[in-house]
Scaffold this active site. Structure first.
Site, PDB file in Angstrom:
ATOM      1  N   ARG A  56     -97.623  54.112  82.532  1.00 18.32           N
ATOM      2  CA  ARG A  56     -96.478  54.876  82.389  1.00 18.32           C
ATOM      3  C   ARG A  56     -95.309  53.901  81.731  1.00 18.32           C
ATOM      4  O   ARG A  56     -94.463  54.154  80.937  1.00 18.32           O
ATOM      5  CB  ARG A  56     -96.100  55.667  83.528  1.00 18.32           C
ATOM      6  CG  ARG A  56     -97.301  56.365  84.293  1.00 18.32           C
ATOM      7  CD  ARG A  56     -97.291  58.039  83.730  1.00 18.32           C
ATOM      8  NE  ARG A  56     -97.855  57.829  82.278  1.00 18.32           N
ATOM      9  CZ  ARG A  56     -99.181  57.999  82.047  1.00 18.32           C
ATOM     10  NH1 ARG A  56     -99.744  57.546  83.038  1.00 18.32           N
ATOM     11  NH2 ARG A  56     -99.736  57.857  81.088  1.00 18.32           N
ATOM     12  N   HIS A 104     -87.480  62.113  92.185  1.00 19.93           N
ATOM     13  CA  HIS A 104     -88.879  61.633  92.203  1.00 19.93           C
ATOM     14  C   HIS A 104     -89.015  60.150  91.976  1.00 19.93           C
ATOM     15  O   HIS A 104     -90.301  59.515  91.880  1.00 19.93           O
ATOM     16  CB  HIS A 104     -89.940  62.486  91.340  1.00 19.93           C
ATOM     17  CG  HIS A 104     -89.691  63.905  91.831  1.00 19.93           C
ATOM     18  ND1 HIS A 104     -90.417  64.840  91.035  1.00 19.93           N
ATOM     19  CD2 HIS A 104     -89.501  64.457  92.813  1.00 19.93           C
ATOM     20  CE1 HIS A 104     -90.007  66.199  91.670  1.00 19.93           C
ATOM     21  NE2 HIS A 104     -89.682  65.854  92.877  1.00 19.93           N
ATOM     22  N   THR A 176     -87.930  72.166  82.874  1.00 17.61           N
ATOM     23  CA  THR A 176     -88.832  72.042  84.203  1.00 17.61           C
ATOM     24  C   THR A 176     -89.428  73.348  84.550  1.00 17.61           C
ATOM     25  O   THR A 176     -88.776  74.550  84.416  1.00 17.61           O
ATOM     26  CB  THR A 176     -87.853  71.836  85.428  1.00 17.61           C
ATOM     27  OG1 THR A 176     -88.859  71.922  86.734  1.00 17.61           O
ATOM     28  CG2 THR A 176     -86.627  72.224  85.453  1.00 17.61           C
TER      29      THR A 176
HETATM   30  P1  OAD Z   1     -94.014  70.581  84.463  1.00 18.27           P
HETATM   31  O1  OAD Z   1     -94.806  69.797  83.412  1.00 18.27           O
HETATM   32  O2  OAD Z   1     -94.270  71.167  85.313  1.00 18.27           O
HETATM   33  O3  OAD Z   1     -92.945  71.364  83.326  1.00 18.27           O
HETATM   34  C1  OAD Z   1     -92.453  70.948  82.095  1.00 18.27           C
HETATM   35  C2  OAD Z   1     -91.682  72.015  81.797  1.00 18.27           C
HETATM   36  O4  OAD Z   1     -91.210  71.652  80.331  1.00 18.27           O
HETATM   37  C3  OAD Z   1     -92.469  73.585  81.223  1.00 18.27           C
HETATM   38  O5  OAD Z   1     -91.617  74.530  81.673  1.00 18.27           O
HETATM   39  C4  OAD Z   1     -92.580  73.533  79.703  1.00 18.27           C
HETATM   40  O6  OAD Z   1     -92.570  74.943  79.086  1.00 18.27           O
HETATM   41  C5  OAD Z   1     -91.070  72.813  79.343  1.00 18.27           C
HETATM   42  N1  OAD Z   1     -91.028  71.991  77.966  1.00 18.27           N
HETATM   43  C6  OAD Z   1     -92.259  71.612  77.295  1.00 18.27           C
HETATM   44  N2  OAD Z   1     -91.899  70.998  76.074  1.00 18.27           N
HETATM   45  C7  OAD Z   1     -90.463  71.265  76.071  1.00 18.27           C
HETATM   46  C8  OAD Z   1     -89.431  70.723  75.292  1.00 18.27           C
HETATM   47  N3  OAD Z   1     -89.744  70.218  74.128  1.00 18.27           N
HETATM   48  N4  OAD Z   1     -88.131  70.865  75.666  1.00 18.27           N
HETATM   49  C9  OAD Z   1     -87.923  71.619  76.881  1.00 18.27           C
HETATM   50  N5  OAD Z   1     -88.856  71.884  77.788  1.00 18.27           N
HETATM   51  C10 OAD Z   1     -90.110  71.826  77.319  1.00 18.27           C
HETATM   52  O7  OAD Z   1     -92.867  69.297  84.671  1.00 18.27           O
HETATM   53  P2  OAD Z   1     -91.802  69.098  85.857  1.00 18.27           P
HETATM   54  O8  OAD Z   1     -91.329  70.635  86.115  1.00 18.27           O
HETATM   55  O9  OAD Z   1     -91.062  68.348  85.545  1.00 18.27           O
HETATM   56  O10 OAD Z   1     -93.547  65.083  90.153  1.00 18.27           O
HETATM   57  O11 OAD Z   1     -92.660  68.802  87.033  1.00 18.27           O
HETATM   58  C11 OAD Z   1     -92.064  68.687  88.306  1.00 18.27           C
HETATM   59  C12 OAD Z   1     -92.692  67.598  89.061  1.00 18.27           C
HETATM   60  O12 OAD Z   1     -94.137  67.738  88.907  1.00 18.27           O
HETATM   61  C13 OAD Z   1     -92.632  66.085  88.149  1.00 18.27           C
HETATM   62  O13 OAD Z   1     -91.450  65.431  88.647  1.00 18.27           O
HETATM   63  C14 OAD Z   1     -93.861  65.633  88.813  1.00 18.27           C
HETATM   64  C15 OAD Z   1     -94.966  66.675  88.673  1.00 18.27           C
HETATM   65  O14 OAD Z   1     -95.928  66.666  89.528  1.00 18.27           O
HETATM   66  C16 OAD Z   1     -94.304  64.097  90.830  1.00 18.27           C
HETATM   67  O15 OAD Z   1     -94.891  63.197  90.194  1.00 18.27           O
HETATM   68  C17 OAD Z   1     -93.840  63.753  92.125  1.00 18.27           C
END
Ligand code: OAD
Length: 237
Positions: A56, A104, A176
């Site tokens: 990463r 995180h 998110t």
């Molecule tokens: P997710 O992968 O769960 O969600 C990503 C979000 O971004 C989704 O709602 C997608 O629809 C959206 N998305 C995709 N492409 C996009 C774009 N080009 N522009 C804007 N949005 C877009 O990721 P997180 O919500 O960040 O934690 O996940 C939260 C945590 O879960 C992370 O920090 C990580 C993970 O497991 C740890 O590693 C502790």
């Protein structure tokens, strides 16, 4: 200046070429989350986990902030902005955001395996140091581990984030899925009197808790362009 808090997630960096976690092609499809993002996974196979984060970190050298990060940095001309990110990359900082809280953890740092949050042992890596090996020791004699909050671990920065969220005049949620707590719970601390915006190309199930959320169903860059227009109409008068 009005205070704005931005809560960002993996979708923020998607246009920079960083994979999101959930959904088809997400990181957790390729790497079992319990192996690479839990204390148990690290205890069972530290080498695997260290390599996962080395990879990463290498990726950081190949990616650039996107228009969405840049526009969030630009918001500082008009607002007092605090970015609360779930992302472990450094793209907000590289785009110029000056106040970023990493809920995180941060890829560019390592810490003690015994006491991950002891500031004495948190070390910022220069790019030449990005490749951590088994045997690289913190000053307390423990293996240097990635400075990442894994599942099942406490999120020490949440208290600081809550303080900013409680004071916010505008709240923006971007990229998110709002699946992971306590980050997703920050919305509960937002005053019901302030505007809340959500930028995501997909539907996000948020427990809106009585907040009327202005949804912009676009990717981060285009969504931010739209938000900048909306804010300049509403806020600058
Ligand atoms: P997710 O992968 O769960 O969600 C990503 C979000 O971004 C989704 O709602 C997608 O629809 C959206 N998305 C995709 N492409 C996009 C774009 N080009 N522009 C804007 N949005 C877009 O990721 P997180 O919500 O960040 O934690 O996940 C939260 C945590 O879960 C992370 O920090 C990580 C993970 O497991 C740890 O590693 C502790």
């Amino acid at each position: 200046m009005k205070k704005m808090v931005v809560l960002s997630g993996a979708g923020m960096s998607a246009e920079s070429g960083v994979s999101t976690f959930r959904g088809a092609g997400g990181l957790w499809d390729k790497y079992p989350v319990e192996e690479v993002a839990t204390p148990q996974g690290y205890a069972a196979n530290p080498g695997l986990v260290i390599n996962f984060y080395n990879e990463r970190r290498r990726q950081l050298l190949d990616v650039e902030p996107n228009k969405g990060h840049e526009l969030i940095a630009e918001l500082e001309k008009e607002f007092n902005v605090t970015v609360v990110t779930q992302n472990i990359d450094n793209l907000h900082e590289r785009a110029g955001s000056s106040k970023v809280i990493h809920l995180h953890g941060e890829l560019t740092k390592v810490c003690s395996s015994y006491a991950p949050n002891d500031p004495r042992y948190i070390k910022k890596l220069s790019p030449e140091e990005y490749e951590i090996k088994i045997g690289d020791l913190a000053p307390d004699g423990s293996q240097y581990r990635p400075y990442i909050v894994w599942f099942g671990e406490a999120v020490p920065k949440i208290e600081e984030a809550i303080q900013y969220v409680e004071q916010a005049d505008i709240f923006l949620i971007i990229g998110t899925s709002m699946n992971v707590y306590p980050a997703a719970g920050l919305l509960n601390y937002v005053s019901s009197r302030i505007p809340v915006y959500l930028i995501d190309p997909n539907e996000v199930n948020v427990n809106s808790n009585g907040h009327k959320i202005h949804v912009i169903r676009k990717v981060a860059s285009e969504g931010m362009e739209e938000l900048m227009k909306l804010l300049s109409e509403k806020e600058k008068v």
